[in-house]
Motif scaffolding. Structure first.
Motif, short mmCIF file in Angstrom:
data_model
loop_
_atom_site.label_atom_id
_atom_site.label_comp_id
_atom_site.label_asym_id
_atom_site.label_seq_id
_atom_site.Cartn_x
_atom_site.Cartn_y
_atom_site.Cartn_z
N LEU A 9 0.83 -1.21 0.00
CA LEU A 9 0.00 0.00 0.00
C LEU A 9 0.87 1.26 0.00
O LEU A 9 0.57 2.23 -0.72
CB LEU A 9 -0.92 -0.01 1.23
N ARG A 10 1.93 1.23 0.81
CA ARG A 10 2.81 2.41 0.89
C ARG A 10 3.46 2.68 -0.46
O ARG A 10 3.49 3.83 -0.93
CB ARG A 10 3.87 2.18 1.96
N ASN A 11 3.96 1.65 -1.10
CA ASN A 11 4.62 1.85 -2.38
C ASN A 11 3.62 2.13 -3.49
O ASN A 11 3.97 2.77 -4.48
CB ASN A 11 5.47 0.62 -2.72
N THR A 12 2.38 1.66 -3.32
CA THR A 12 1.35 2.03 -4.29
C THR A 12 1.08 3.54 -4.23
O THR A 12 1.00 4.22 -5.27
CB THR A 12 0.07 1.24 -4.02
N VAL A 13 0.92 4.05 -2.98
CA VAL A 13 0.69 5.49 -2.81
C VAL A 13 1.87 6.28 -3.36
O VAL A 13 1.70 7.27 -4.09
CB VAL A 13 0.43 5.82 -1.34
N MET A 14 3.09 5.84 -3.01
CA MET A 14 4.28 6.55 -3.47
C MET A 14 4.42 6.46 -4.99
O MET A 14 4.75 7.45 -5.66
CB MET A 14 5.53 5.97 -2.80
N GLY A 15 4.17 5.28 -5.54
CA GLY A 15 4.30 5.12 -6.98
C GLY A 15 3.28 5.95 -7.74
O GLY A 15 3.63 6.62 -8.73
N ILE A 16 2.03 5.93 -7.27
CA ILE A 16 0.99 6.74 -7.93
C ILE A 16 1.31 8.22 -7.79
O ILE A 16 1.16 9.00 -8.75
CB ILE A 16 -0.39 6.40 -7.35
N GLY A 17 1.78 8.61 -6.59
CA GLY A 17 2.14 10.02 -6.38
C GLY A 17 3.28 10.45 -7.27
O GLY A 17 3.23 11.53 -7.90
N ALA A 18 4.32 9.62 -7.32
CA ALA A 18 5.47 9.96 -8.17
C ALA A 18 5.06 10.00 -9.64
O ALA A 18 5.47 10.89 -10.40
CB ALA A 18 6.59 8.93 -7.95
N LEU A 19 4.24 9.02 -10.03
CA LEU A 19 3.79 8.99 -11.42
C LEU A 19 2.94 10.23 -11.74
O LEU A 19 3.08 10.84 -12.80
CB LEU A 19 2.98 7.72 -11.66
N GLY A 20 2.07 10.60 -10.79
CA GLY A 20 1.25 11.79 -10.98
C GLY A 20 2.09 13.04 -11.13
O GLY A 20 1.83 13.89 -12.00
N MET A 21 3.11 13.18 -10.27
CA MET A 21 3.98 14.36 -10.35
C MET A 21 4.75 14.38 -11.67
O MET A 21 4.96 15.43 -12.28
CB MET A 21 4.95 14.37 -9.17
N LEU A 22 5.19 13.20 -12.11
CA LEU A 22 5.92 13.14 -13.39
C LEU A 22 5.00 13.52 -14.55
O LEU A 22 5.41 14.17 -15.51
CB LEU A 22 6.50 11.74 -13.60
N ILE A 23 3.74 13.09 -14.47
CA ILE A 23 2.79 13.44 -15.53
C ILE A 23 2.53 14.94 -15.53
O ILE A 23 2.46 15.58 -16.60
CB ILE A 23 1.48 12.65 -15.35
N VAL A 24 2.41 15.53 -14.32
CA VAL A 24 2.16 16.96 -14.23
C VAL A 24 3.34 17.76 -14.76
O VAL A 24 3.18 18.74 -15.49
CB VAL A 24 1.83 17.36 -12.77
N THR A 25 4.55 17.32 -14.39
CA THR A 25 5.74 18.10 -14.77
C THR A 25 6.23 17.79 -16.18
O THR A 25 6.83 18.64 -16.82
CB THR A 25 6.87 17.83 -13.76
N ASN A 26 6.02 16.54 -16.64
CA ASN A 26 6.45 16.16 -17.99
C ASN A 26 5.33 15.37 -18.68
O ASN A 26 5.46 14.16 -18.92
CB ASN A 26 7.72 15.29 -17.92
N PRO A 27 4.22 16.01 -18.99
CA PRO A 27 3.07 15.27 -19.52
C PRO A 27 3.36 14.55 -20.83
O PRO A 27 2.94 13.40 -21.00
CB PRO A 27 2.01 16.37 -19.70
N TYR A 28 4.08 15.18 -21.74
CA TYR A 28 4.30 14.56 -23.05
C TYR A 28 5.17 13.30 -22.90
O TYR A 28 4.87 12.23 -23.43
CB TYR A 28 4.96 15.55 -24.00
#
Length: 604
Positions: A158-177
């Motif tokens: 669960l912890r790594n799911t939250v972290m992974g989704i969060g990191a992925l979300g931030m990467l999408i926001v900062t580098n969407p393309y």
């Protein structure tokens, strides 16, 4: 002593991982603690995700001031912010670890207790097809796997799911393309992973079954060590156990090989996809489209995402193993005993001078031997206070009568009554509370003599226990033990002789003081002198109660009020010793063999 593994439903191998939902009833009572654990888990994950943001600020803002003093102060502030993030991560991680570990230990204990309590309520029919070693394996190995998941792997997942989704979300926001390309690549990782995961889960279940097989062999052999050693079969049994463990190892090796490939595939594919995104980010810095701090933030987010995927691939394997373990435990909990108390039981009337019992037209076949009738149209009535002996050759159905009276099984045809109440309509606790039994194979628990006798009536005082021991002529040898009544008797009473074990079993039944007493070869392990003493004690104990006696040694039942002669599940003769001996039937022939005289002279 070949071991046939119990049947295991093959359909279980095809169920999805949602078999872990069987744990929900055990998690539900601790909703508050689960909520706290989730809160700390999310806070720890957010603290981890805050680190790259703080790092970006340090690089982009802490190094931009032209004045050295301002730069030092800015750096100091950003480093304090980083320290605050680290401290928060440490506190929240510690709180999460404690809460989750507590939940794992608690849920595992509850699950183990529930399975054990359920198994001990199963009828003997259950143990005709299920080995005790198999049950023990599920109570130990399988619950340990569940504990690993609930107390560690699930939290990490669960912890790594939250972290992974969060990191992925931030990467999408900062580098969407760039991340849209990476996500498209990651989809290709999922499909092979699901297929490999099913294969791992099937092999995990098979591996646990093979471990259970070796446990069953060990339990069987260790309970029969004297027989194994007397036939000099130690080497053979060691080879048989070695073959079982090698079989378990081979299955575990195949499971580990597939799981290793699964982990390697997930990590390599994910790492490659994310490196492609990172390469695109470095090109953006070189082209002046983004800042160095932004690139550092991206690197940390990518690292977090890769680490999360790596941990999740490991956790996924643990979840698959735990799913198999949970299935096996749920199978035990789902087992329903055919012998249960009725929902609205009839009360048993009060007794004076013993219980009455009746078996009317009873026909019964053991579930494991449906082609052979253990009792066939059996009819017997016993009055309160009467002593009735059941005699006959082995396999005549004598012990079956006892098992039906105790309602270990239900008759296929006919009716059994205790004190006028059909046994099917009485509560099991009330029914068996009225019956005391002294089995042929005396059971001694791993406890002292005092507690072994007190098993007959747990609330009895020490004085009552000693009085029962004296009545069973067990007091003298117990007093001579190193610590008297407090002497530990060893597993299965290995520190006692057969006759001593039987006298403790008799004392246990005397202490219970039931209105119906069942004696199954109660003096078979005694020498002649002890037998006379215990026979006198049993005759005193049989006063004011109904007694059924199974005996092969006819000399012990000559004083019975009635002797019932059985053969092939039927009653062939009934009467007193003198009447039956004079009749010249089966009883007379058996008596002649035992008393070493012609059948015509048995009555003399």
């Amino acid at each position: 002593m070949a071991v046939t593994p119990p049947s295991r439903p093959g359909a279980a191998d095809k169920r999805p991982v949602r078999s872990l939902s069987g744990l929900l009833p055990f998690l539900r009572p601790y909703r508050g603690r689960i909520a706290l654990a989730l809160l700390f888990l999310v806070l720890a994950a957010l603290a981890t995700l805050a680190f790259p943001i703080a790092l970006k600020s340090l690089i982009d803002q802490g190094l931009v001031a032209s004045d050295p003093g301002e730069r030092v102060m800015a750096l100091r502030g950003h480093f304090f912010a980083l320290f605050g993030v680290g401290a928060a991560l440490g506190v929240f991680s510690a709180a999460r670890f404690y809460m989750v570990t507590w939940l794992g230990e608690r849920v595992t204990a509850d699950l183990r207790n529930a399975v054990y309590a359920h198994v001990v309520r199963q009828s003997p029919q259950f143990f005709e097809t299920t080995q005790t070693g198999e049950v023990i394996s599920r109570l130990t190995t399988d619950t340990t796997l569940v504990q690993t998941v609930v107390g560690s792997s699930l939290s990490m997942g669960l912890r790594n799911t939250v972290m992974g989704i969060g990191a992925l979300g931030m990467l999408i926001v900062t580098n969407p393309y760039v991340m849209s390309q990476v996500l498209g690549t990651l989809v290709l990782v999922v499909l092979p992973s699901v297929w490999l995961g099913r294969r791992v889960r099937k092999l995990s279940r098979a591996s646990q079954d093979r471990v259970a097989d070796s446990s069953a062999i060990a339990a069987e052999v260790l309970n029969a060590i004297p027989v194994v050693q007397s036939y000099v079969q130690e080497a053979r049994e060691a080879r048989r156990f070695d073959a079982a463990t090698e079989n378990a190892f081979d299955t575990a090796r195949r499971r580990t090989r597939v799981r290793s490939f699964l982990v390697a595939f997930i990590i390599t594919a994910t790492f490659g996809a994310l490196l492609w995104g990172l390469y695109q980010g470095t090109q953006a810095v070189l082209d002046g489209k983004t800042s160095a701090g932004h690139l550092a933030q991206t690197v940390v987010f990518v690292t977090i995402l890769i680490g999360s995927v790596a941990v999740l691939s490991e956790v996924y394997g643990d979840l698959l193993r735990a799913a198999g373990a949970t299935e096996r435990l749920m199978e035990l909990l789902a087992a329903r005993s055919p012998i249960e108390s009725p929902s609205d039981p009839k009360p048993l009337p009060p007794t004076r001078g013993g219980s009455s019992l009746a078996l009317r037209g009873v026909t019964f076949r053991y579930p494991s031997r449906p082609q052979h009738a253990a009792l066939d149209g059996f009819e017997l009535e016993v009055r309160p206070g009467e002593t009735v002996a059941l005699v006959g050759p082995s396999g005549a159905g004598k012990t079956t009568v006892f098992q039906l009276l105790l309602r270990y099984y239900d008759a296929d045809v006919g009716r059994i009554e205790l004190d006028g109440v059909p046994v099917r309509e009485a509560a099991l606790e009330a029914l068996r509370g009225r019956i005391g039994i002294v089995p042929q194979d005396s059971v001694i628990f791993s406890a002292d003599a005092l507690e072994n006798i007190r098993y007959g009536r747990p609330g009895a005082s020490d004085a009552d226990v000693m009085a029962a021991a004296q009545a069973a002529f067990a007091h003298d040898f117990i007093s001579a033990l190193p610590e008297g009544y407090k002497t530990f008797l060893g597993e299965r009473g290995v520190r006692l002789s057969g006759g001593q074990r039987q006298r403790i079993s008799i004392a246990r039944a005397i202490l219970k003081n039931p209105p119906l007493l069942l004696l199954d070869e109660a003096t078979s392990a005694l020498d002649a002198e002890s037998e006379r003493a215990v026979q006198a004690a049993l005759e005193a104990a049989m006063k004011d109660r109904t007694t059924l006696v199974i005996a092969h040694r006819l000399a012990t039942v000559q004083s019975a009020d009635r002797i019932v002669v059985m053969e092939a599940g039927r009653i062939v003769e009934t009467g007193t010793h003198a009447q039956l001996a004079a009749a010249g039937g089966l009883y007379a022939r058996l008596a002649a063999l035992q008393f070493d005289q012609p059948a015509s002279a048995v009555t003399a």
